[in-house]
Design a protein around this motif. Structure first.
Motif, PDB file in Angstrom:
ATOM      1  N   VAL A   1      -6.912 -10.904 -12.536  1.00 15.87           N
ATOM      2  CA  VAL A   1      -6.544 -11.077 -11.135  1.00 15.87           C
ATOM      3  C   VAL A   1      -5.993  -9.780 -10.558  1.00 15.87           C
ATOM      4  CG1 VAL A   1      -5.079 -12.349  -9.529  1.00 15.87           C
ATOM      5  CG2 VAL A   1      -6.100 -13.536 -11.475  1.00 15.87           C
ATOM      6  N   VAL A   2      -5.117  -9.102 -11.316  1.00 14.32           N
ATOM      7  CA  VAL A   2      -4.523  -7.856 -10.826  1.00 14.32           C
ATOM      8  C   VAL A   2      -5.588  -6.766 -10.687  1.00 14.32           C
ATOM      9  CG1 VAL A   2      -2.878  -6.009 -11.342  1.00 14.32           C
ATOM     10  CG2 VAL A   2      -2.236  -8.385 -11.725  1.00 14.32           C
ATOM     11  N   ASP A   3      -6.501  -6.668 -11.645  1.00 14.77           N
ATOM     12  CA  ASP A   3      -7.568  -5.667 -11.563  1.00 14.77           C
ATOM     13  C   ASP A   3      -8.427  -5.892 -10.321  1.00 14.77           C
ATOM     14  OD1 ASP A   3      -6.751  -4.406 -13.842  1.00 14.77           O
ATOM     15  OD2 ASP A   3      -8.304  -5.250 -15.151  1.00 14.77           O
ATOM     16  N   THR A   4      -8.737  -7.158 -10.059  1.00 17.67           N
ATOM     17  CA  THR A   4      -9.537  -7.477  -8.874  1.00 17.67           C
ATOM     18  C   THR A   4      -8.760  -7.160  -7.607  1.00 17.67           C
ATOM     19  OG1 THR A   4     -10.662  -9.249 -10.074  1.00 17.67           O
ATOM     20  CG2 THR A   4     -10.782  -9.309  -7.669  1.00 17.67           C
ATOM     21  N   ARG A   5      -7.495  -7.509  -7.628  1.00 16.72           N
ATOM     22  CA  ARG A   5      -6.646  -7.213  -6.475  1.00 16.72           C
ATOM     23  C   ARG A   5      -6.572  -5.709  -6.232  1.00 16.72           C
ATOM     24  NH1 ARG A   5      -0.144  -8.351  -6.190  1.00 16.72           N
ATOM     25  NH2 ARG A   5       0.225  -6.930  -4.461  1.00 16.72           N
ATOM     26  N   LEU A   6      -6.479  -4.925  -7.313  1.00 17.33           N
ATOM     27  CA  LEU A   6      -6.404  -3.472  -7.171  1.00 17.33           C
ATOM     28  C   LEU A   6      -7.659  -2.925  -6.511  1.00 17.33           C
ATOM     29  CD1 LEU A   6      -5.116  -0.720  -7.699  1.00 17.33           C
ATOM     30  CD2 LEU A   6      -6.085  -0.788 -10.012  1.00 17.33           C
ATOM     31  N   MET A   7      -8.819  -3.391  -6.959  1.00 14.34           N
ATOM     32  CA  MET A   7     -10.073  -2.918  -6.363  1.00 14.34           C
ATOM     33  C   MET A   7     -10.132  -3.237  -4.868  1.00 14.34           C
ATOM     34  SD  MET A   7     -13.029  -3.657  -9.216  1.00 14.34           S
ATOM     35  CE  MET A   7     -12.588  -5.369  -9.522  1.00 14.34           C
ATOM     36  N   ILE A   8      -9.742  -4.468  -4.528  1.00 17.54           N
ATOM     37  CA  ILE A   8      -9.806  -4.893  -3.133  1.00 17.54           C
ATOM     38  C   ILE A   8      -8.798  -4.125  -2.280  1.00 17.54           C
ATOM     39  CG2 ILE A   8      -9.356  -6.818  -1.556  1.00 17.54           C
ATOM     40  CD1 ILE A   8     -10.461  -8.677  -3.709  1.00 17.54           C
ATOM     41  N   GLU A   9      -7.567  -3.996  -2.777  1.00 13.82           N
ATOM     42  CA  GLU A   9      -6.521  -3.361  -1.967  1.00 13.82           C
ATOM     43  C   GLU A   9      -6.742  -1.869  -1.798  1.00 13.82           C
ATOM     44  OE1 GLU A   9      -2.433  -4.554  -1.575  1.00 13.82           O
ATOM     45  OE2 GLU A   9      -2.680  -5.830  -3.330  1.00 13.82           O
ATOM     46  N   ARG A  10      -7.249  -1.202  -2.823  1.00 15.86           N
ATOM     47  CA  ARG A  10      -7.564   0.231  -2.679  1.00 15.86           C
ATOM     48  C   ARG A  10      -8.590   0.424  -1.572  1.00 15.86           C
ATOM     49  NH1 ARG A  10      -6.775   4.237  -6.384  1.00 15.86           N
ATOM     50  NH2 ARG A  10      -8.893   4.988  -5.960  1.00 15.86           N
ATOM     51  N   TRP A  11      -9.634  -0.398  -1.608  1.00 19.20           N
ATOM     52  CA  TRP A  11     -10.692  -0.306  -0.596  1.00 19.20           C
ATOM     53  C   TRP A  11     -10.139  -0.636   0.785  1.00 19.20           C
ATOM     54  CZ3 TRP A  11     -12.666  -3.740   2.916  1.00 19.20           C
ATOM     55  CH2 TRP A  11     -13.863  -3.378   3.545  1.00 19.20           C
ATOM     56  N   ALA A  12      -9.365  -1.732   0.868  1.00 19.41           N
ATOM     57  CA  ALA A  12      -8.835  -2.184   2.151  1.00 19.41           C
ATOM     58  C   ALA A  12      -7.878  -1.153   2.749  1.00 19.41           C
ATOM     59  CB  ALA A  12      -8.132  -3.528   1.993  1.00 19.41           C
ATOM     60  N   ALA A  13      -6.983  -0.599   1.922  1.00 20.76           N
ATOM     61  CA  ALA A  13      -6.028   0.391   2.416  1.00 20.76           C
ATOM     62  C   ALA A  13      -6.747   1.633   2.912  1.00 20.76           C
ATOM     63  CB  ALA A  13      -5.036   0.747   1.311  1.00 20.76           C
ATOM     64  N   GLY A  14      -7.772   2.058   2.172  1.00 26.23           N
ATOM     65  CA  GLY A  14      -8.544   3.223   2.604  1.00 26.23           C
ATOM     66  C   GLY A  14      -9.246   2.999   3.926  1.00 26.23           C
ATOM     67  N   HIS A  15      -9.854   1.834   4.087  1.00 27.13           N
ATOM     68  CA  HIS A  15     -10.560   1.533   5.335  1.00 27.13           C
ATOM     69  C   HIS A  15      -9.588   1.381   6.498  1.00 27.13           C
ATOM     70  CE1 HIS A  15     -14.941   0.735   4.609  1.00 27.13           C
ATOM     71  NE2 HIS A  15     -14.509   0.981   3.385  1.00 27.13           N
ATOM     72  N   ALA A  16      -8.446   0.755   6.238  1.00 27.65           N
ATOM     73  CA  ALA A  16      -7.443   0.592   7.296  1.00 27.65           C
ATOM     74  C   ALA A  16      -6.940   1.952   7.759  1.00 27.65           C
ATOM     75  CB  ALA A  16      -6.291  -0.267   6.786  1.00 27.65           C
ATOM     76  N   ALA A  17      -6.727   2.866   6.812  1.00 26.04           N
ATOM     77  CA  ALA A  17      -6.259   4.199   7.167  1.00 26.04           C
ATOM     78  C   ALA A  17      -7.320   4.973   7.941  1.00 26.04           C
ATOM     79  CB  ALA A  17      -5.867   4.968   5.901  1.00 26.04           C
ATOM     80  N   THR A  18      -8.556   4.887   7.490  1.00 24.44           N
ATOM     81  CA  THR A  18      -9.649   5.591   8.173  1.00 24.44           C
ATOM     82  C   THR A  18      -9.799   5.109   9.612  1.00 24.44           C
ATOM     83  OG1 THR A  18     -10.846   5.907   6.087  1.00 24.44           O
ATOM     84  CG2 THR A  18     -12.129   6.061   8.123  1.00 24.44           C
ATOM     85  N   ALA A  19      -9.615   3.803   9.806  1.00 23.34           N
ATOM     86  CA  ALA A  19      -9.771   3.224  11.142  1.00 23.34           C
ATOM     87  C   ALA A  19      -8.516   3.373  11.996  1.00 23.34           C
ATOM     88  CB  ALA A  19     -10.137   1.744  11.019  1.00 23.34           C
ATOM     89  N   ARG A  20      -7.448   3.940  11.412  1.00 23.08           N
ATOM     90  CA  ARG A  20      -6.160   4.010  12.113  1.00 23.08           C
ATOM     91  C   ARG A  20      -5.803   2.634  12.672  1.00 23.08           C
ATOM     92  NH1 ARG A  20      -3.848   9.002  13.522  1.00 23.08           N
ATOM     93  NH2 ARG A  20      -4.597  10.563  12.045  1.00 23.08           N
ATOM     94  N   ALA A  21      -5.870   1.632  11.793  1.00 17.42           N
ATOM     95  CA  ALA A  21      -5.662   0.238  12.187  1.00 17.42           C
ATOM     96  C   ALA A  21      -4.234  -0.004  12.662  1.00 17.42           C
ATOM     97  CB  ALA A  21      -5.981  -0.688  11.008  1.00 17.42           C
ATOM     98  N   ASP A  22      -4.069  -1.058  13.429  1.00 16.60           N
ATOM     99  CA  ASP A  22      -2.751  -1.480  13.897  1.00 16.60           C
ATOM    100  C   ASP A  22      -1.896  -1.855  12.687  1.00 16.60           C
ATOM    101  OD1 ASP A  22      -0.552  -2.510  15.193  1.00 16.60           O
ATOM    102  OD2 ASP A  22      -1.573  -4.295  15.957  1.00 16.60           O
TER     103      ASP A  22
END
Length: 235
Positions: A107-128
């Motif tokens: 579960v943690v490994d899957t969460r890590l993959m998802i959160e790394r991707w999500a954080a990167g995309h949120a930063a790239t998009a300068r999300a709210d």
């Protein structure tokens, strides 16, 4: 008066076709919780199917927590939407995770993959980042491990939401719910939550600054701190 937006369905696998059209109408019409679907008889006539097929489709939606069926006449007839389909998906995923008996590392490994991707995309998009900031503030005022985890969960789900991918958000909610007990234990084990808060501040700052690489690194370091026994050994 016939609503021409409901189209007759093919007779093969009828109740699945009914489900597909209901899902399409929910999406197309922008329906939300509290809105009412047409009455069973009316819906069967407009779709050109039997009432039993409509009834079976409604049973599925009710089981998934999407609608609440209730008796009524006239304007009070028809099932009422009680949640968005993505909320029901999160519940279904959480149930499957529980039944699968997955190990915490998985579960943690899957969460890590998802959160790394999500954080990167949120930063790239300068999300709210307002939802992240609110959750961060909530953690600062938490008085119990359970309360801290509640705001911590909101923080990490907000990262997934900020990625702009709704399915990612639904998956993250199910993952976090499935490991809530472990999260509380991790907070209890640490005692002092200030290191976790420092990690959250680092993640928030990186996303707000539009730095996807730092955001991904911050998420990785944070999960390693929260679950030290699951750290990958370096060769």
């Amino acid at each position: 008066m016939t609503d021409t937006r409901w189209r007759p369905v093919k007779r093969t696998r009828t109740f699945e076709e009914v489900l597909a059209q209901i899902e399409h109408r929910i999406s197309e019409d922008g329906l939300t919780a509290g809105d009412r679907l047409p009455a069973e008889r009316q819906l069967a006539e407009q779709l050109g199917v039997s009432r039993s097929s409509v009834r079976e489709a409604m049973r599925v939606l009710e089981t998934l927590g999407v609608v609440s069926s209730q008796a009524g006449r006239g304007p009070d007839a028809g099932a009422v939407l009680v949640s968005r389909p993505d909320t029901a998906l999160a519940d279904l995923l959480r149930l499957h995770l529980g039944l699968a008996g997955l190990e915490l590392r998985e579960v943690v490994d899957t969460r890590l993959m998802i959160e790394r991707w999500a954080a990167g995309h949120a930063a790239t998009a300068r999300a709210d980042t307002s939802a992240l900031a609110a959750a961060y503030a909530g953690m600062a005022g938490a008085r119990t491990p359970e309360e801290f985890v509640e705001h911590d969960t909101a923080f990490h789900c907000a990262i997934a939401d900020a990625s702009g991918n709704r399915l990612t958000g639904a998956i993250m909610r199910s993952l976090r719910d499935s490991m809530r007990r472990y999260a509380v234990e991790a907070v209890e084990r640490l005692g002092d939550t200030s290191p976790l808060q420092a990690d959250h501040e680092r993640i928030l700052t990186a996303i707000a600054a539009g730095d996807p690489e730092e955001a991904a690194r911050a998420v990785t370091d944070h999960l390693a701190l929260a679950y030290p026994s699951l750290r990958q050994e370096t060769p």
